[in-house]
Design a protein around this motif. Structure first.
Motif, PDB file in Angstrom:
ATOM      1  N   LEU A 143     123.029 121.391  18.536  1.00 43.49           N
ATOM      2  CA  LEU A 143     121.876 120.766  19.200  1.00 43.49           C
ATOM      3  C   LEU A 143     122.275 119.490  19.929  1.00 43.49           C
ATOM      4  N   ILE A 144     123.099 118.677  19.294  1.00 44.70           N
ATOM      5  CA  ILE A 144     123.498 117.394  19.867  1.00 44.70           C
ATOM      6  C   ILE A 144     124.513 117.575  20.996  1.00 44.70           C
TER       7      ILE A 144
ATOM      8  N   TRP B  53     133.141 110.469  10.345  1.00 48.26           N
ATOM      9  CA  TRP B  53     131.772 110.588   9.844  1.00 48.26           C
ATOM     10  C   TRP B  53     130.952 111.388  10.854  1.00 48.26           C
ATOM     11  N   CYS B  54     129.854 111.921  10.389  1.00 46.66           N
ATOM     12  CA  CYS B  54     128.883 112.552  11.283  1.00 46.66           C
ATOM     13  C   CYS B  54     127.990 111.447  11.846  1.00 46.66           C
ATOM     14  N   GLY B  55     127.981 111.305  13.150  1.00 46.05           N
ATOM     15  CA  GLY B  55     127.165 110.292  13.788  1.00 46.05           C
ATOM     16  C   GLY B  55     125.673 110.487  13.564  1.00 46.05           C
ATOM     17  N   MET B  56     125.261 111.719  13.310  1.00 48.09           N
ATOM     18  CA  MET B  56     123.842 111.976  13.044  1.00 48.09           C
ATOM     19  C   MET B  56     123.426 111.424  11.687  1.00 48.09           C
ATOM     20  N   LEU B  57     124.370 111.225  10.790  1.00 48.47           N
ATOM     21  CA  LEU B  57     124.051 110.600   9.507  1.00 48.47           C
ATOM     22  C   LEU B  57     124.021 109.085   9.646  1.00 48.47           C
TER      23      LEU B  57
ATOM     24  N   ARG C 251     121.622 107.054  18.430  1.00 50.19           N
ATOM     25  CA  ARG C 251     122.661 107.086  19.472  1.00 50.19           C
ATOM     26  C   ARG C 251     122.692 108.433  20.201  1.00 50.19           C
ATOM     27  N   TYR C 252     122.217 109.482  19.539  1.00 52.39           N
ATOM     28  CA  TYR C 252     122.291 110.832  20.089  1.00 52.39           C
ATOM     29  C   TYR C 252     120.938 111.403  20.485  1.00 52.39           C
ATOM     30  N   LEU C 253     119.883 110.627  20.280  1.00 49.35           N
ATOM     31  CA  LEU C 253     118.533 111.104  20.550  1.00 49.35           C
ATOM     32  C   LEU C 253     117.922 110.374  21.737  1.00 49.35           C
ATOM     33  N   PRO C 254     116.968 111.007  22.409  1.00 44.40           N
ATOM     34  CA  PRO C 254     116.350 110.357  23.571  1.00 44.40           C
ATOM     35  C   PRO C 254     115.361 109.242  23.197  1.00 44.40           C
ATOM     36  N   VAL C 255     114.999 109.149  21.931  1.00 43.45           N
ATOM     37  CA  VAL C 255     114.087 108.091  21.485  1.00 43.45           C
ATOM     38  C   VAL C 255     114.723 107.328  20.335  1.00 43.45           C
ATOM     39  N   ASN C 256     114.257 106.099  20.116  1.00 39.74           N
ATOM     40  CA  ASN C 256     114.788 105.291  19.015  1.00 39.74           C
ATOM     41  C   ASN C 256     113.622 104.770  18.179  1.00 39.74           C
ATOM     42  N   TRP C 257     113.164 105.601  17.273  1.00 41.03           N
ATOM     43  CA  TRP C 257     112.096 105.238  16.359  1.00 41.03           C
ATOM     44  C   TRP C 257     112.682 105.192  14.958  1.00 41.03           C
TER      45      TRP C 257
ATOM     46  N   ALA D 170     130.013 116.347  19.604  1.00 36.42           N
ATOM     47  CA  ALA D 170     129.803 115.052  20.258  1.00 36.42           C
ATOM     48  C   ALA D 170     129.458 113.954  19.260  1.00 36.42           C
ATOM     49  N   ALA D 171     129.012 114.330  18.061  1.00 33.89           N
ATOM     50  CA  ALA D 171     128.606 113.334  17.057  1.00 33.89           C
ATOM     51  C   ALA D 171     129.720 113.004  16.056  1.00 33.89           C
ATOM     52  N   LEU D 172     130.926 113.476  16.298  1.00 35.82           N
ATOM     53  CA  LEU D 172     132.046 113.160  15.408  1.00 35.82           C
ATOM     54  C   LEU D 172     132.511 111.733  15.692  1.00 35.82           C
ATOM     55  N   VAL D 173     132.454 110.885  14.681  1.00 32.69           N
ATOM     56  CA  VAL D 173     132.726 109.454  14.849  1.00 32.69           C
ATOM     57  C   VAL D 173     133.894 109.028  13.951  1.00 32.69           C
TER      58      VAL D 173
END
Length: 107
Positions: free
Chosen positions: A37-38, A59-63, A68-74, A47-50
Motif C-alpha cells: 500500500l505504501i 525498522w518499519c517506518g509505518m511503525l 511520513r508515508y500518509l497524505p494526512v498527519n493526524w 518504501a517504508a524500510l528505515v
C-alpha cells in the motif's frame, strides 16, 4: 536470483521463526501487505524500510512514523495506523523470511 543492498552494519538475518533483529532482508526483498500500500508496488524494496544509525538495524517506518508515508498527519490516526501496521506485519512474532542470504564475501 534477486540482489538486495543493505547497510554494511545491518545484523545477519536470523533463522526463520527466530526473533526479528532488524536485518531488513524481508523488506528489502519485497514489501509486505502494508508495504504494498505504501510503496505502491508488489516487488522490490519497501518504501517504508528505515535504517536506524544509532541502533544499527532496520525498522518499519509505518511503525515509527506513519505520518511520513500518509497524505494526512493526524496524531490519533497515526497511532491507530501504527498499531494496525504492527499487527499486519506480525511485529515481534518472529522472522518469516525464507530468503537465502549470500554476502559479497560468499561470491
Amino acid at each position: 536470483m534477486q540482489i538486495i543492498h543493505l547497510h554494511p552494519l545491518a545484523p545477519t538475518k536470523p533463522a526463520v521463526g527466530a526473533v526479528c533483529n532488524g536485518c531488513g532482508v524481508c523488506c528489502a526483498a519485497e514489501p509486505c501487505p502494508v508495504g504494498v500500500l505504501i510503496s505502491r508496488k508488489r516487488r522490490g524494496r519497501c518504501a517504508a524500510l528505515v535504517w536506524d544509525e544509532a541502533q544499527h538495524r532496520y525498522w518499519c517506518g509505518m511503525l515509527l512514523e506513519p505520518a511520513r508515508y500518509l497524505p494526512v498527519n493526524w496524531p490519533w490516526l497515526n497511532r491507530r495506523i501504527s498499531r494496525w501496521a504492527q499487527r499486519s506485519i506480525a511485529a515481534g512474532i518472529g522472522c518469516d523470511s525464507d530468503c537465502v542470504v549470500a554476502t559479497e564475501l560468499d561470491a
